[in-house]
Structure formats: C-alpha cells, structure tokens
Enzyme design. Structure first.
Site, PDB file in Angstrom:
ATOM      1  N   ALA A  20       0.859  -1.183   0.000  1.00 21.79           N
ATOM      2  CA  ALA A  20       0.000   0.000   0.000  1.00 21.79           C
ATOM      3  C   ALA A  20       0.893   1.230   0.000  1.00 21.79           C
ATOM      4  O   ALA A  20       1.643   1.452   0.950  1.00 21.79           O
ATOM      5  CB  ALA A  20      -0.893  -0.009   1.235  1.00 21.79           C
ATOM      6  N   MET A  21       0.825   2.027  -1.061  1.00 19.88           N
ATOM      7  CA  MET A  21       1.734   3.157  -1.211  1.00 19.88           C
ATOM      8  C   MET A  21       0.979   4.486  -1.212  1.00 19.88           C
ATOM      9  O   MET A  21       0.132   4.729  -2.072  1.00 19.88           O
ATOM     10  CB  MET A  21       2.546   3.000  -2.497  1.00 19.88           C
ATOM     11  CG  MET A  21       3.380   1.729  -2.510  1.00 19.88           C
ATOM     12  SD  MET A  21       4.516   1.660  -3.918  1.00 19.88           S
ATOM     13  CE  MET A  21       5.650   2.985  -3.517  1.00 19.88           C
ATOM     14  N   GLY A  24       4.472   8.539   0.497  1.00 12.23           N
ATOM     15  CA  GLY A  24       5.367   8.997   1.546  1.00 12.23           C
ATOM     16  C   GLY A  24       6.597   8.121   1.665  1.00 12.23           C
ATOM     17  O   GLY A  24       6.725   7.095   0.990  1.00 12.23           O
ATOM     18  N   VAL A  25       7.504   8.510   2.554  1.00 17.19           N
ATOM     19  CA  VAL A  25       8.765   7.781   2.688  1.00 17.19           C
ATOM     20  C   VAL A  25       8.554   6.398   3.301  1.00 17.19           C
ATOM     21  O   VAL A  25       9.242   5.439   2.932  1.00 17.19           O
ATOM     22  CB  VAL A  25       9.778   8.605   3.515  1.00 17.19           C
ATOM     23  CG1 VAL A  25       9.300   8.807   4.946  1.00 17.19           C
ATOM     24  CG2 VAL A  25      11.154   7.954   3.498  1.00 17.19           C
ATOM     25  N   ASP A  26       7.623   6.257   4.218  1.00 22.05           N
ATOM     26  CA  ASP A  26       7.444   4.973   4.908  1.00 22.05           C
ATOM     27  C   ASP A  26       7.011   3.863   3.956  1.00 22.05           C
ATOM     28  O   ASP A  26       7.641   2.806   3.875  1.00 22.05           O
ATOM     29  CB  ASP A  26       6.426   5.121   6.045  1.00 22.05           C
ATOM     30  CG  ASP A  26       6.900   6.077   7.130  1.00 22.05           C
ATOM     31  OD1 ASP A  26       8.109   6.099   7.403  1.00 22.05           O
ATOM     32  OD2 ASP A  26       6.065   6.801   7.685  1.00 22.05           O
ATOM     33  N   SER A  27       5.927   4.096   3.225  1.00 24.60           N
ATOM     34  CA  SER A  27       5.449   3.056   2.307  1.00 24.60           C
ATOM     35  C   SER A  27       6.422   2.836   1.151  1.00 24.60           C
ATOM     36  O   SER A  27       6.535   1.724   0.631  1.00 24.60           O
ATOM     37  CB  SER A  27       4.056   3.415   1.782  1.00 24.60           C
ATOM     38  OG  SER A  27       4.053   4.660   1.112  1.00 24.60           O
ATOM     39  N   LEU A  46      -4.352   4.225  -3.519  1.00 22.98           N
ATOM     40  CA  LEU A  46      -5.756   4.597  -3.604  1.00 22.98           C
ATOM     41  C   LEU A  46      -5.854   6.109  -3.708  1.00 22.98           C
ATOM     42  O   LEU A  46      -5.330   6.821  -2.848  1.00 22.98           O
ATOM     43  CB  LEU A  46      -6.523   4.112  -2.366  1.00 22.98           C
ATOM     44  CG  LEU A  46      -6.575   2.608  -2.125  1.00 22.98           C
ATOM     45  CD1 LEU A  46      -7.418   2.315  -0.887  1.00 22.98           C
ATOM     46  CD2 LEU A  46      -7.134   1.872  -3.328  1.00 22.98           C
ATOM     47  N   CYS A 114     -10.629   5.377   8.283  1.00 24.26           N
ATOM     48  CA  CYS A 114      -9.987   5.128   6.988  1.00 24.26           C
ATOM     49  C   CYS A 114      -9.341   3.744   6.981  1.00 24.26           C
ATOM     50  O   CYS A 114      -9.477   2.991   6.008  1.00 24.26           O
ATOM     51  CB  CYS A 114      -8.944   6.206   6.720  1.00 24.26           C
ATOM     52  SG  CYS A 114      -8.138   6.069   5.115  1.00 24.26           S
ATOM     53  N   GLY A 138       3.156   0.742   5.498  1.00 20.93           N
ATOM     54  CA  GLY A 138       4.204   1.479   6.189  1.00 20.93           C
ATOM     55  C   GLY A 138       3.853   1.884   7.593  1.00 20.93           C
ATOM     56  O   GLY A 138       4.497   2.777   8.167  1.00 20.93           O
ATOM     57  N   CYS A 210      -5.383  14.208   6.603  1.00 17.65           N
ATOM     58  CA  CYS A 210      -4.952  14.276   5.199  1.00 17.65           C
ATOM     59  C   CYS A 210      -5.898  15.047   4.302  1.00 17.65           C
ATOM     60  O   CYS A 210      -5.465  15.678   3.331  1.00 17.65           O
ATOM     61  CB  CYS A 210      -4.719  12.868   4.653  1.00 17.65           C
ATOM     62  SG  CYS A 210      -6.211  11.883   4.404  1.00 17.65           S
TER      63      CYS A 210
END
Length: 370
Positions: A20-21, A24-27, A46, A114, A138, A210
């Site tokens: 799941a992207m 951001g840097v984490d995903s 998504l 979410c 992430g 967000c």
C-alpha cells in the site's frame, strides 16, 4: 531485510507482495524492502481525494503529488504500480462521517475509520484479487506470530507507534497484513530511502488530517454542513450562561483555549458538548475526571486473554491500568479529557487486545467533590 521479516514461507521468488503506497517515505521504503527480497512486488495507491488546494501540498497523502511520487518510486524500483479511484467511498465513509461526528458533539478519529474502510478492507480485497500472498503497509506497528495466530503489537519506537489507530484490525486481516517497519526507528527508514536514492527520502511526514489541506477542520465541516456554524451559549454545569460561541465544531472535550471567558475563580475547560441545545458546557478541571467509559463496536483480537490490561483513550496518551467489564472500560484511577467519539484501545503489555468507540463516560467521584 530478508523474506523472513515479511513472514512468508517457501521460495520467496514464487511470492507476490502488494504494498500500500501513499507516496510517503514509509510506504516507499516498504516497497523497496519488499523488492529486495526477490518476490514479485506490486505497488497500489488509492486516490482518496483531490481537493484543488491539496494537490501538491507537502504533508498530505493520497492527493495528486503523492500519487506521482509513488509512481516515481515504483519506476525506480522496477515494480508495477496501480492507482485505484476510491474518492467517492472515502468521502462517504470517512469525510462525511468526520463532519457528522463533529455535528453530534463527538470527537472523531478519521484515521481509524480510513483504516477500517478504504485502506484495509478495500486494499485487502484488491490485494486478494491481484493474487498477493500478503499486503504490506508502512504503519509503525509489529505483527508477531503467537501461539494462537498473528498478534498486533506496538512498534519498537514509542514515538512512532501507530497501534492506537489500528485497534479495529481483524484477525483475518492480521493473517494477511505485514508491517516491516515495526522494529525500526524513523531515522533508519529515512537512511534507507536516501541510500536507495528515492525522491521521497526527505519528504515531510503528514502532520494534519490528510483531507484538511490547511489544518482548519472547522472550515471543512462548515463547508460540508453549513449549519455547523450555528452559534450558542457557553454555560456552566448549572446552566448559567457565561458567554457565547461560534459553533460547537470549534470545541472538544478537555479544551481550555478559545473560551474567552474571564473573571472566573479557576480555569475553565470544556466538559461536554450539547448539540441539542447548541451549548458548550464548561467547568473546572476536576469535572473532567472520568472513572469509566462505555464503548461500542468492540473489536477483540486478544484471543483468550483474561489478565490485567491497560487502556489508551487518546493517540498520544500513555496506556493506564484498567479492566474491561462487559461494555465498560473501568480505569484504576481517574482519567481526564475522555470524550465520546474517541477510541479506547486495550493492551496487554505491548500487545493490542482490541478496542471500541467511546459512547459515553462516567464521572469520577473527584469531580463531584469541592
């Protein structure tokens, strides 16, 4: 990072990991770590909203710029990337719910809604359709294989732990989900992104909700629900008028600033919101003391645990000793600022046992004294 950290058995080259992207840097680092294992990796994003002022805004996820960043990372890693439009579903299940909760005088947590809906439920289904062996995210939480199956635990870095927002994760979802960043500090994640030359290495973390581009959630609620700007009275517990307010959406339980009431013997806090009378009820801090909270929609992933537990009623609060009695979470000592709409998340040490939504609270005796 080896395939063991993704907790997949058998030849890793035969496995398919969906990541799941959010852009951001984490995903992005999760995708990179997954690609390193040798498994087939697919990035999925998504599209959840596309407010004009949000596109290109740093610190927000799932908007225009973030989709482009996710695609660029996937291109660099040499993995497939798909974008699915879930804007309507996100608005119905998260944004409209956010507005309605505030209108009802409750304190919503849209990140949990979410995760419960578009992120885990919908992504879960998409990953299954893509033939994935797991769905990796992430989030800073840990998945531990226990005697009775997968368990959800807090992240190793308490400053990054996101377990509070994932209390509604089901056992079925835990079987399929993977959280590779649970044992890492954020600094290490950024170092990996920098080493790999990912364009998101220095991208700021999301700080606000967000879908609220400027952090002004009250303006968003008024845009969606014009009646949210209805003015009313600020009253004390006896009903005596102390002032006036610009709308209940500007206040939450436990709030002190913004009341603009002077000449009081002691500082006043928001004790509760009364949407029927359009009143903000205020009182001294001791009036915020709560001994128990009734919860709804309990999600239990704690197996047969029946021993001591702790409860956390705000994302940044420390878990405190408590006990679960039916649909009531009873605190060993009084808790302050507990509000309907928040979640009560239950832990046994670092393990998440589950949690539910706070429907109403019971005042502690200390609030009746003096």
């Amino acid at each position: 990072m080896t395939h063991a950290e993704f907790q997949l058995s058998g030849p890793i080259a035969a496995r398919r990991i969906v990541v799941a992207m959010s852009g951001g840097v984490d995903s992005s680092v999760v995708a990179a770590l997954a690609a390193r294992t040798g498994a087939e990796v697919i990035g999925v994003t998504l599209q959840l909203y596309d407010h004009g002022e949000a596109v290109g805004r740093a610190g927000a996820c799932c908007a225009g710029r973030d989709i482009r960043d996710a695609r660029a990372v996937c291109d660099r890693l040499g993995i497939a990337h798909y974008v699915f439009d879930h804007e309507s579903r996100f608005r119905d299940s998260v944004i409209d719910d956010f507005a309605d909760e505030y209108m009802a005088g409750r304190t919503p947590i849209p990140c949990v809604k979410c995760n419960m809906g578009v992120k885990f439920t919908d992504l879960f289904a998409l990953a299954r359709e893509l033939g994935a062996d797991c769905l990796a995210t992430g989030h800073y939480v840990s998945r531990v294989e226990g005697a009775q199956g997968a368990e959800l635990h807090r992240a190793a870095d308490p400053a990054r732990d996101q377990s509070y927002f994932l209390f509604a994760t089901t056992n079925e979802q835990l079987d399929f989900l993977r959280f590779p960043l649970g044992g890492m500090p954020k600094t290490q994640v950024r170092e990996i992104a920098k080493e790999l030359g990912l364009i998101v290495a220095g991208k700021p973390d999301s700080q606000d909700i967000c879908f609220v581009p400027d952090g002004d959630y009250a303006s968003l609620v008024k845009k969606l629900r014009p009646e949210a700007g209805t003015t009313g009275d600020i009253v004390d517990e006896s009903g005596a008028k102390l002032g006036e307010h610009r709308g209940l959406i500007h206040f939450t339980v436990g709030q002190r600033r913004g009341l603009e009431i002077g000449g009081q013997a002691e500082p006043l806090y928001v004790i509760r919101l009364d949407p029927e009378r359009q009143q903000v009820v205020v009182g001294p801090r001791r009036a915020l003391a709560v001994k128990a909270a009734r919860i709804e929609g309990l999600n239990w992933i704690g197996g047969d645990h029946s021993g001591p537990l702790t409860a956390k009623v705000r994302s940044l609060a420390r878990p405190v000793p408590a006990r679960l009695e039916g649909d009531r979470v009873v605190f060993d000592t009084a808790e302050y600022g507990v509000a309907p709409g928040q979640a009560a998340v239950l832990y046994a040490g670092d393990r998440v046992l589950g949690g539910g939504w706070i429907a109403e609270t019971e005042r502690a005796e200390i609030a009746l004294a003096a």
